[in-house]
Design a protein around this motif. Structure first.
Motif, PDB file in Angstrom:
ATOM      1  N   CYS A 239      -9.362  81.910 -87.720  1.00 29.87           N
ATOM      2  CA  CYS A 239     -10.264  82.463 -88.858  1.00 29.87           C
ATOM      3  C   CYS A 239     -10.756  81.074 -89.263  1.00 29.87           C
ATOM      4  O   CYS A 239     -10.104  80.090 -89.574  1.00 29.87           O
ATOM      5  CB  CYS A 239      -9.691  83.320 -89.566  1.00 29.87           C
ATOM      6  SG  CYS A 239     -11.055  83.772 -90.829  1.00 29.87           S
ATOM      7  N   ARG A 241     -12.182  80.749 -92.247  1.00 26.98           N
ATOM      8  CA  ARG A 241     -11.930  80.957 -93.697  1.00 26.98           C
ATOM      9  C   ARG A 241     -10.743  80.450 -94.033  1.00 26.98           C
ATOM     10  O   ARG A 241      -9.784  80.155 -93.280  1.00 26.98           O
ATOM     11  CB  ARG A 241     -12.290  82.389 -94.106  1.00 26.98           C
ATOM     12  CG  ARG A 241     -13.442  83.088 -93.459  1.00 26.98           C
ATOM     13  CD  ARG A 241     -14.899  82.814 -94.296  1.00 26.98           C
ATOM     14  NE  ARG A 241     -15.790  83.191 -93.323  1.00 26.98           N
ATOM     15  CZ  ARG A 241     -17.235  83.202 -94.046  1.00 26.98           C
ATOM     16  NH1 ARG A 241     -17.445  82.677 -95.373  1.00 26.98           N
ATOM     17  NH2 ARG A 241     -18.205  83.579 -93.220  1.00 26.98           N
ATOM     18  N   ASN A 242     -10.311  80.467 -95.181  1.00 29.09           N
ATOM     19  CA  ASN A 242      -9.103  79.867 -95.905  1.00 29.09           C
ATOM     20  C   ASN A 242      -8.620  80.812 -96.927  1.00 29.09           C
ATOM     21  O   ASN A 242      -8.227  80.306 -97.999  1.00 29.09           O
ATOM     22  CB  ASN A 242      -9.409  78.579 -96.231  1.00 29.09           C
ATOM     23  CG  ASN A 242      -8.131  77.942 -96.241  1.00 29.09           C
ATOM     24  OD1 ASN A 242      -7.024  78.398 -95.902  1.00 29.09           O
ATOM     25  ND2 ASN A 242      -7.748  76.559 -97.043  1.00 29.09           N
ATOM     26  N   CYS A 243      -8.514  82.326 -96.783  1.00 32.32           N
ATOM     27  CA  CYS A 243      -7.881  82.825 -97.717  1.00 32.32           C
ATOM     28  C   CYS A 243      -6.364  82.520 -97.977  1.00 32.32           C
ATOM     29  O   CYS A 243      -5.668  82.161 -96.928  1.00 32.32           O
ATOM     30  CB  CYS A 243      -7.916  84.528 -97.406  1.00 32.32           C
ATOM     31  SG  CYS A 243      -9.495  84.960 -96.942  1.00 32.32           S
ATOM     32  N   PHE A 245      -3.625  83.789 -99.057  1.00 34.00           N
ATOM     33  CA  PHE A 245      -2.500  84.728 -98.547  1.00 34.00           C
ATOM     34  C   PHE A 245      -2.383  84.916 -97.210  1.00 34.00           C
ATOM     35  O   PHE A 245      -1.623  85.585 -96.710  1.00 34.00           O
ATOM     36  CB  PHE A 245      -2.680  85.910 -99.324  1.00 34.00           C
ATOM     37  CG  PHE A 245      -4.074  86.721 -99.063  1.00 34.00           C
ATOM     38  CD1 PHE A 245      -4.063  87.253 -97.954  1.00 34.00           C
ATOM     39  CD2 PHE A 245      -5.138  86.515-100.099  1.00 34.00           C
ATOM     40  CE1 PHE A 245      -5.335  87.796 -97.573  1.00 34.00           C
ATOM     41  CE2 PHE A 245      -6.478  87.040 -99.532  1.00 34.00           C
ATOM     42  CZ  PHE A 245      -6.393  87.811 -98.315  1.00 34.00           C
ATOM     43  N   CYS A 246      -3.451  84.305 -96.561  1.00 31.78           N
ATOM     44  CA  CYS A 246      -3.361  84.903 -95.036  1.00 31.78           C
ATOM     45  C   CYS A 246      -2.568  84.001 -94.048  1.00 31.78           C
ATOM     46  O   CYS A 246      -3.010  82.700 -93.693  1.00 31.78           O
ATOM     47  CB  CYS A 246      -5.017  84.792 -94.669  1.00 31.78           C
ATOM     48  SG  CYS A 246      -5.277  85.403 -93.015  1.00 31.78           S
ATOM     49  N   GLN A 249      -4.899  83.264 -90.510  1.00 32.78           N
ATOM     50  CA  GLN A 249      -5.481  82.027 -90.492  1.00 32.78           C
ATOM     51  C   GLN A 249      -4.706  80.654 -90.093  1.00 32.78           C
ATOM     52  O   GLN A 249      -5.178  79.891 -89.459  1.00 32.78           O
ATOM     53  CB  GLN A 249      -6.222  81.977 -91.584  1.00 32.78           C
ATOM     54  CG  GLN A 249      -7.411  80.536 -91.754  1.00 32.78           C
ATOM     55  CD  GLN A 249      -6.960  79.394 -92.108  1.00 32.78           C
ATOM     56  OE1 GLN A 249      -5.882  79.286 -92.576  1.00 32.78           O
ATOM     57  NE2 GLN A 249      -7.644  78.403 -91.766  1.00 32.78           N
ATOM     58  N   ALA A 282      -9.387  88.251 -85.587  1.00 28.43           N
ATOM     59  CA  ALA A 282      -9.126  88.062 -87.129  1.00 28.43           C
ATOM     60  C   ALA A 282     -10.560  87.374 -88.008  1.00 28.43           C
ATOM     61  O   ALA A 282     -11.278  87.986 -88.788  1.00 28.43           O
ATOM     62  CB  ALA A 282      -8.054  86.890 -87.475  1.00 28.43           C
ATOM     63  N   ARG A 310     -16.505  91.081 -92.787  1.00 27.93           N
ATOM     64  CA  ARG A 310     -16.854  90.490 -94.149  1.00 27.93           C
ATOM     65  C   ARG A 310     -18.172  91.268 -94.473  1.00 27.93           C
ATOM     66  O   ARG A 310     -19.194  91.115 -93.747  1.00 27.93           O
ATOM     67  CB  ARG A 310     -17.144  88.985 -93.983  1.00 27.93           C
ATOM     68  CG  ARG A 310     -15.864  88.349 -93.823  1.00 27.93           C
ATOM     69  CD  ARG A 310     -16.150  86.882 -93.885  1.00 27.93           C
ATOM     70  NE  ARG A 310     -16.773  86.540 -95.217  1.00 27.93           N
ATOM     71  CZ  ARG A 310     -15.918  86.038 -96.279  1.00 27.93           C
ATOM     72  NH1 ARG A 310     -14.829  85.772 -96.394  1.00 27.93           N
ATOM     73  NH2 ARG A 310     -16.877  85.564 -97.360  1.00 27.93           N
ATOM     74  N   LYS A 347     -10.766  83.953-101.362  1.00 27.07           N
ATOM     75  CA  LYS A 347     -11.891  84.769-100.629  1.00 27.07           C
ATOM     76  C   LYS A 347     -12.992  84.708-101.146  1.00 27.07           C
ATOM     77  O   LYS A 347     -13.323  85.454-102.131  1.00 27.07           O
ATOM     78  CB  LYS A 347     -11.315  86.568-100.681  1.00 27.07           C
ATOM     79  CG  LYS A 347     -11.960  87.280-100.089  1.00 27.07           C
ATOM     80  CD  LYS A 347     -11.285  88.097 -98.660  1.00 27.07           C
ATOM     81  CE  LYS A 347     -12.265  88.850 -97.744  1.00 27.07           C
ATOM     82  NZ  LYS A 347     -11.617  89.105 -96.708  1.00 27.07           N
TER      83      LYS A 347
HETATM   84  S1  SF4 Z   1      -8.023  87.289 -94.549  1.00 25.69           S
HETATM   85 FE1  SF4 Z   1      -9.643  87.625 -92.984  1.00 25.69          FE
HETATM   86  S2  SF4 Z   1     -11.048  86.299 -93.771  1.00 25.69           S
HETATM   87 FE2  SF4 Z   1      -9.507  85.584 -94.814  1.00 25.69          FE
HETATM   88  S3  SF4 Z   1      -8.665  83.947 -93.729  1.00 25.69           S
HETATM   89 FE3  SF4 Z   1      -7.513  85.800 -93.168  1.00 25.69          FE
HETATM   90  S4  SF4 Z   1      -8.493  86.516 -91.104  1.00 25.69           S
HETATM   91 FE4  SF4 Z   1      -9.993  84.949 -92.432  1.00 25.69          FE
END
Ligand code: SF4
Length: 533
Positions: A239, A241-243, A245-246, A249, A282, A310, A347
């Motif tokens: 992914c 993005r850079n959430c 908690f994830c 990614q 993802a 999203r 997010k």
């Molecule tokens: S929660 Fe979803 S959008 Fe955010 S980094 Fe993970 S996969 Fe990507």
């Protein structure tokens, strides 16, 4: 044992149960019966869950592409508790290699039970040269495999596609298994991504340099899968993005995607015959040309399912295509009820984008909007929890404008995950999680068309312990196998589990033997920089 509808399943003999499933399967996979190398691929949950798992399906197909290998499926949760292969009814002990595909921490106890019920010693040190090798792959093997190490002969850390062939070759070269256990392990240890606890101290996560030669798709269609007769195809991995908690990614970085042409070609070539297509990834929201891919499929007569999208990527044309393809349920993950907390989670998603998406979906024939939220993120206040109610209320007013329309709300606890900057962060206690859920549930009770889906807080805390716990968790797992519940087992083994609810210190983590792409000190700096006040 319960069936898909949650009612108690009738006790049926294993063979009838297995035949009923095999008869309903549609597949282009050819099994090389009588092959010299026999592999049992185990999914430590039910058939329904396992067959919906793309990683499990892909590994099964790839092993069976080898002309001298037969790979059979085993499911850990089956009627009569009989651990046998689906295809031939063989016991685990008769295979050369047992590979567990582990995607979810809560399946770890099933794995141990499966070995025991399958007449193998759960502990690797008690197994002999007569026994098969036991390997674990899947996302859990690449996050925190520490609690699992005493049970395995090896781990596959990272992406499996181009390791499967070499693994099979090594196993075939060193035969028979009775005389070659050590040699096989030594040769397997040479492969990147393979970790042999008795030989290694560190491992590098294995990644494919390109996805294109290895399409990932549903090799076997079945009406019994949780994704009933759905041909799922992976369009992207990782992914962009850079959430914070994830873990997905981090462990699947970098973001890679397959070309639209190759996705369409794979569907044309390998779909065993369904008009239902699921696009998986993802980071699917950022897939270039998503709209045109969905459009091409729908125009060809397919109905298309997407994993969660999203909110700020939901466009009117995309909604029109999905609607035309017959989609009835759509999923979004606002994660938090307000912008500020969402920003702290990393997010980047605005309330306006969420409401605009709800409005676009309102103008379609989609009936159900599924919303995912996280509770217990560090620094969360009661006002943050209440903001979830407000956001649900705003979405409800916008989307639920007619009968037979509704929302499904899924509230999940924040669980610290390895390799993320939140790996040091405290988790909420059971009591806190229950209290927060109660606030939300009461707050949304005024809306009639809302379905509530939730997990037990105690289960989430146990998942947290498996997520960041150390090797002592394996003792706990063994006690649980004797019928003791996890809290009692923690007490008996004198494992202090309250560490989960405290911020942890920056020192070697139980998973530090897996080489991280991002130096741990950088992750920690980032954690401190963004830490809740
Ligand atoms: S929660 Fe979803 S959008 Fe955010 S980094 Fe993970 S996969 Fe990507």
């Amino acid at each position: 044992m319960k069936d898909r509808k949650g009612t108690a399943a009738k006790a049926v003999p294993f063979r009838s149960w297995a035949d009923e499933r095999i008869l309903k399967e549609r597949s282009l996979i050819h099994l090389h019966r009588g092959s010299p190398l026999r592999i049992a691929l185990v999914y430590p949950n039910t058939y329904e869950v396992g067959m919906a798992n793309l990683g499990f399906q892909t590994v099964y197909r790839l092993f069976n592409e080898h002309p001298n290998v037969i790979c059979e499926r085993v499911f850990a949760l089956v009627p009569m508790n009989e651990i046998r292969s689906l295809e031939s009814g063989s016991l685990l002990e008769s295979f050369d290699l047992i590979g567990f595909s582990l995607s979810f921490e809560m399946d770890i106890p099933h794995l141990i039970r499966c070995l025991k019920t399958g007449r193998l010693s759960p502990l690797a040190r008690d197994r002999t040269s007569k026994d098969p090798l036991v390997f674990i792959g899947g996302v859990v093997a690449g996050l925190n495999p520490s609690p699992l190490l005493p049970f395995v002969d090896g781990l596959l850390v990272g992406e499996a596609e181009d390791i499967i062939g070499p693994m099979a070759e090594i196993m075939l070269t060193h035969r028979p298994r009775y005389r070659n256990r050590r040699r096989r392990l030594q040769a397997l240890a040479e492969l990147e991504g393979i970790y042999i606890p008795s030989l290694h101290t560190r491992v590098t996560r294995h990644r494919l340099s390109t996805l294109e030669p290895f399409p990932a798709y549903t090799g076997i269609l079945t009406p019994y899968s949780h994704f009933e007769d759905l041909f799922v195809i992976e369009v992207s991995r990782g992914c962009m993005r850079n959430c914070r908690f994830c873990a997905a990614q981090k462990v699947y970085a970098p973001y890679r995607f397959r070309s639209t042409d190759s996705v369409l070609e794979t569907i044309a070539k390998y779909n065993p015959g369904t008009h239902r297509i699921g696009l998986e990834g993802a980071g699917i929201s950022d897939y270039p040309g998503l709209e045109s891919l969905v459009g091409s499929l729908v125009e060809t007569g397919y109905s298309v399912n997407l994993s969660s999208i999203r909110a700020d990527r939901i466009t009117n044309p995309l909604v029109k295509y999905l609607e035309k393809g017959g989609l009835k349920t759509f999923a979004m993950a606002p994660e938090a009820g307000n912008q500020e907390l969402r920003d702290r989670m990393g997010k980047r998603l605005f309330d306006e984008a969420i409401l605009t998406a709800a409005d676009r979906l309102r103008n379609s024939s989609i009936n159900t909007l599924k919303l995912y939220f996280i509770i217990g993120f560090p620094g969360e206040t009661d006002a943050d929890v209440e903001s979830v109610i407000d956001l649900i209320g705003s979405i409800y007013k916008c989307f639920v404008d007619r009968p037979h329309r509704g929302l499904k709300i899924s509230i999940n606890a924040f669980i610290p995950k390895p390799f993320t900057e939140m790996q040091w962060a405290p988790m909420n206690t059971e009591k806190e999680l229950r209290r927060k859920r109660k606030i939300i549930r009461q707050g949304i009770s005024r809306y009639p068309s809302i379905q509530w889906s939730t997990r037990r807080a105690a289960e989430e805390v146990f998942q947290g312990l498996l997520s960041v716990g150390d090797a002592r968790m394996s003792e706990v797992l063994l006690s649980m196998e004797e019928g003791v519940n996890w809290k009692q087992a923690m007490k008996e083994k004198e494992v202090d589990w309250k560490f989960l609810f405290r911020e942890r210190e920056h020192h070697d983590m139980p998973w530090s033997f897996i080489k991280s792409d991002i130096p741990e000190s950088d992750l920690y700096d980032s954690y401190l920089k963004n830490r809740a006040p």
